[in-house]
Design an enzyme around this catalytic site. Structure first.
Site, PDB file in Angstrom:
ATOM      1  N   ASN A  68     -68.122  11.124   6.401  1.00  0.00           N
ATOM      2  CA  ASN A  68     -68.520  10.721   5.052  1.00  0.00           C
ATOM      3  C   ASN A  68     -67.389   9.876   4.486  1.00  0.00           C
ATOM      4  O   ASN A  68     -66.316  10.386   4.161  1.00  0.00           O
ATOM      5  CB  ASN A  68     -68.776  11.951   4.175  1.00  0.00           C
ATOM      6  CG  ASN A  68     -69.238  11.561   2.778  1.00  0.00           C
ATOM      7  OD1 ASN A  68     -69.137  10.400   2.373  1.00  0.00           O
ATOM      8  ND2 ASN A  68     -69.745  12.526   2.036  1.00  0.00           N
ATOM      9  N   TYR A 163     -74.073  -0.426  -9.135  1.00  0.00           N
ATOM     10  CA  TYR A 163     -74.019  -1.201  -7.886  1.00  0.00           C
ATOM     11  C   TYR A 163     -73.404  -2.574  -8.171  1.00  0.00           C
ATOM     12  O   TYR A 163     -72.485  -3.006  -7.481  1.00  0.00           O
ATOM     13  CB  TYR A 163     -75.435  -1.337  -7.335  1.00  0.00           C
ATOM     14  CG  TYR A 163     -75.543  -2.020  -5.988  1.00  0.00           C
ATOM     15  CD1 TYR A 163     -75.015  -1.422  -4.838  1.00  0.00           C
ATOM     16  CD2 TYR A 163     -76.202  -3.240  -5.849  1.00  0.00           C
ATOM     17  CE1 TYR A 163     -75.136  -2.033  -3.596  1.00  0.00           C
ATOM     18  CE2 TYR A 163     -76.330  -3.851  -4.609  1.00  0.00           C
ATOM     19  CZ  TYR A 163     -75.805  -3.247  -3.483  1.00  0.00           C
ATOM     20  OH  TYR A 163     -75.927  -3.858  -2.257  1.00  0.00           O
ATOM     21  N   SER A 166     -69.687  -2.240  -8.869  1.00  0.00           N
ATOM     22  CA  SER A 166     -68.852  -1.950  -7.705  1.00  0.00           C
ATOM     23  C   SER A 166     -68.821  -3.134  -6.743  1.00  0.00           C
ATOM     24  O   SER A 166     -67.758  -3.433  -6.164  1.00  0.00           O
ATOM     25  CB  SER A 166     -69.295  -0.668  -7.000  1.00  0.00           C
ATOM     26  OG  SER A 166     -70.677  -0.627  -6.833  1.00  0.00           O
TER      27      SER A 166
HETATM   28  N1  NAD Z   1     -79.865  -4.877   2.636  1.00  0.00           N
HETATM   29  C1  NAD Z   1     -79.582  -5.771   1.713  1.00  0.00           C
HETATM   30  O1  NAD Z   1     -80.451  -6.494   1.195  1.00  0.00           O
HETATM   31  C2  NAD Z   1     -78.163  -5.927   1.256  1.00  0.00           C
HETATM   32  C3  NAD Z   1     -77.870  -6.990   0.430  1.00  0.00           C
HETATM   33  C4  NAD Z   1     -76.567  -7.162   0.018  1.00  0.00           C
HETATM   34  C5  NAD Z   1     -75.594  -6.289   0.418  1.00  0.00           C
HETATM   35  N2  NAD Z   1     -75.907  -5.237   1.207  1.00  0.00           N
HETATM   36  C6  NAD Z   1     -74.843  -4.323   1.587  1.00  0.00           C
HETATM   37  O2  NAD Z   1     -74.779  -4.212   3.001  1.00  0.00           O
HETATM   38  C7  NAD Z   1     -74.276  -2.934   3.343  1.00  0.00           C
HETATM   39  C8  NAD Z   1     -75.203  -2.279   4.327  1.00  0.00           C
HETATM   40  O3  NAD Z   1     -76.479  -2.205   3.776  1.00  0.00           O
HETATM   41  P1  NAD Z   1     -77.768  -2.144   4.697  1.00  0.00           P
HETATM   42  O4  NAD Z   1     -78.912  -2.463   3.824  1.00  0.00           O
HETATM   43  O5  NAD Z   1     -77.587  -2.960   5.917  1.00  0.00           O
HETATM   44  O6  NAD Z   1     -77.785  -0.653   5.046  1.00  0.00           O
HETATM   45  P2  NAD Z   1     -77.630  -0.002   6.483  1.00  0.00           P
HETATM   46  O7  NAD Z   1     -78.960   0.028   7.123  1.00  0.00           O
HETATM   47  O8  NAD Z   1     -76.514  -0.668   7.219  1.00  0.00           O
HETATM   48  O9  NAD Z   1     -77.173   1.397   6.086  1.00  0.00           O
HETATM   49  C9  NAD Z   1     -75.866   1.697   5.744  1.00  0.00           C
HETATM   50  C10 NAD Z   1     -75.353   2.808   6.649  1.00  0.00           C
HETATM   51  O10 NAD Z   1     -74.321   3.447   5.918  1.00  0.00           O
HETATM   52  C11 NAD Z   1     -74.448   4.843   6.103  1.00  0.00           C
HETATM   53  N3  NAD Z   1     -73.808   5.552   5.007  1.00  0.00           N
HETATM   54  C12 NAD Z   1     -74.301   5.738   3.752  1.00  0.00           C
HETATM   55  N4  NAD Z   1     -73.434   6.469   3.045  1.00  0.00           N
HETATM   56  C13 NAD Z   1     -72.377   6.720   3.841  1.00  0.00           C
HETATM   57  C14 NAD Z   1     -71.161   7.434   3.673  1.00  0.00           C
HETATM   58  N5  NAD Z   1     -70.863   8.041   2.516  1.00  0.00           N
HETATM   59  N6  NAD Z   1     -70.312   7.494   4.704  1.00  0.00           N
HETATM   60  C15 NAD Z   1     -70.605   6.908   5.892  1.00  0.00           C
HETATM   61  N7  NAD Z   1     -71.741   6.242   6.118  1.00  0.00           N
HETATM   62  C16 NAD Z   1     -72.619   6.136   5.104  1.00  0.00           C
HETATM   63  C17 NAD Z   1     -75.935   5.102   6.174  1.00  0.00           C
HETATM   64  O11 NAD Z   1     -76.220   6.335   6.809  1.00  0.00           O
HETATM   65  C18 NAD Z   1     -76.421   3.883   6.945  1.00  0.00           C
HETATM   66  O12 NAD Z   1     -76.493   4.134   8.329  1.00  0.00           O
HETATM   67  C19 NAD Z   1     -74.109  -2.160   2.040  1.00  0.00           C
HETATM   68  O13 NAD Z   1     -72.787  -2.245   1.601  1.00  0.00           O
HETATM   69  C20 NAD Z   1     -75.037  -2.901   1.102  1.00  0.00           C
HETATM   70  O14 NAD Z   1     -74.663  -2.750  -0.241  1.00  0.00           O
HETATM   71  C21 NAD Z   1     -77.180  -5.034   1.644  1.00  0.00           C
END
Ligand code: NAD
Length: 268
Positions: A68, A163, A166
Site C-alpha cells: 500500500n 484529485y 493533488s
Molecule cells: N485513466 C485515465 O484516464 C487517467 C488520466 C490521467 C491520469 N491518470 C493517472 O494515471 C495513473 C494510473 O491510472 P489508471 O487509470 O491507469 O489506473 P490503473 O489501471 O493503472 O490502476 C492503478 C493501479 O494502482 C493500484 N493502486 C491503487 N491504490 C494503491 C495504493 N494505495 N498502493 C499501491 N497501489 C495502488 C491499483 O490497484 C491499480 O492496479 C493514476 O495516477 C491516474 O490518476 C489516469
C-alpha cells in the site's frame, strides 16, 4: 534507442483495475520489453500477479510485491526488498492514483484526505525511500504521473477538487524534488495524462452509469479530444519510457503532456 538493458525499474501501481492495460501495467510491460528488470508493486495481489505473468510470458524479468503506497512502513519495506533483490534502482515510476468526485462542500474530510494520500503522498513516499538509493548510485530517473484534471476543470459536471489539487500539486513536488537532486545525477519529471481510456475509467463508468450510458459517454469523450480519440495506456507508457530513458538525460524538472491536444484547445 530507449534501451533499458541492465536497468532496474520500480513501477508503483503496476497492476490495473479490471481487465486490460492501465497506465502502470502498460508501463511495467513496456519497460521490461525495453530490457529493464522490473520490480512492480500494487495494493491488489491479483492485479500485480497478472502483470508479472504477462512480463514473464514475454521472457522478461518481473518481481511482484504487494504494497500500500500510502503507508510509509510498507513503502520502506518494499524499497528495501527491491534493493535486496536487484542491488539498485535506476527508474522509479510513481503511477498510483485515482479520482473521487466532489467540490469542497460536497466532499467529506475523509475523502479529501484519502485523495491527497493516494495521488500525492504516494509520490512523496516513493521518492522518500528511493532517492537515497539513487543518490548512493549517483544516478536515477523518476517519473511522476499527473492528469489534465489538475489544470483544466469541467463546467457544469463532475468536479474532483481533491484529485485536481493533488495532480497539480505534483508539478511543484516534481520540480522541487528535481532541484534538490539535480547535482546528484538524478532526474525527476512528470507526465500529464489526458483522458486515457483505461480499465479504471471503464470500470468506474460502468459502475456509475451502466453499459448503455457508459458507452455513450466514452464515444463523447473520444470525440472531445482534438486528435480524434482518447489516449490509451500505451500512449502513457511510451511517454514514461522516454522520460525514464537515457535519451532524456538533459530533461529534468519539467512535464510532458500526453493529451491529444486537449488542454491546448479552446471552443471556437
Ligand atoms: N485513466 C485515465 O484516464 C487517467 C488520466 C490521467 C491520469 N491518470 C493517472 O494515471 C495513473 C494510473 O491510472 P489508471 O487509470 O491507469 O489506473 P490503473 O489501471 O493503472 O490502476 C492503478 C493501479 O494502482 C493500484 N493502486 C491503487 N491504490 C494503491 C495504493 N494505495 N498502493 C499501491 N497501489 C495502488 C491499483 O490497484 C491499480 O492496479 C493514476 O495516477 C491516474 O490518476 C489516469
Amino acid at each position: 534507442m530507449l534501451d533499458l538493458t541492465g536497468k532496474i525499474a520500480l513501477v508503483c501501481g503496476a497492476g490495473a483495475v479490471g481487465a486490460g492495460y492501465g497506465n502502470g501495467k502498460a508501463t511495467a510491460v513496456l519497460l521490461a520489453r525495453q530490457g529493464a528488470k522490473v520490480f512492480g508493486t500494487d495494493i491488489n495481489p491479483a492485479a500485480i500477479e497478472d502483470t508479472r505473468a504477462i512480463v514473464e510470458k514475454e521472457g522478461g524479468t518481473f518481481v511482484a510485491h504487494v504494497c500500500n503506497m500510502t503507508v510509509a512502513a510498507e513503502v520502506k519495506a518494499m524499497v528495501d526488498a527491491c534493493v535486496k533483490q536487484f542491488g539498485r534502482i535506476d527508474i522509479l515510476v510513481n503511477n498510483c492514483g485515482g479520482s473521487a468526485p466532489g467540490d469542497p462542500v460536497a466532499m467529506s474530510e475523509e475523502v479529501w484526505d484519502t485523495q491527497l494520500d493516494l495521488n500525492l503522498k504516494t509520490a512523496f513516499l516513493g521518492c522518500k525511500y528511493v532517492l537515497p538509493v539513487m543518490e548512493q548510485q549517483g544516478s536515477g530517473a523518476i517519473v511522476n504521473v499527473s492528469s489534465v484534471a489538475g489544470f483544466a476543470h469541467r463546467v457544469g459536471s463532475r468536479i474532483d477538487v481533491a484529485y485536481s489539487t493533488s495532480k497539480s500539486g505534483l508539478v511543484g513536488f516534481t520540480q522541487s524534488t528535481a532541484m534538490a537532486y539535480i547535482k546528484k545525477g538524478i532526474r525527476c519529471n512528470l507526465v500529464i495524462l489526458g483522458t486515457m481510456h483505461t480499465p479504471l475509467v471503464e470500470a468506474r463508468l460502468m459502475k456509475q452509469l451502466g453499459p448503455k450510458e457508459a458507452a455513450e459517454l466514452v464515444a463523447k469523450r473520444h470525440a472531445a479530444v482534438p486528435i480524434g480519440r482518447m489516449g490509451d495506456a500505451w500512449d502513457s507508457a511510451n511517454a514514461i519510457l522516454f522520460l525514464a530513458s537515457d535519451e532524456a538525460r538533459y530533461i529534468t524538472a519539467t512535464h510532458l503532456t500526453v493529451d491529444g491536444g486537449l488542454t491546448a484547445a479552446r471552443p471556437g
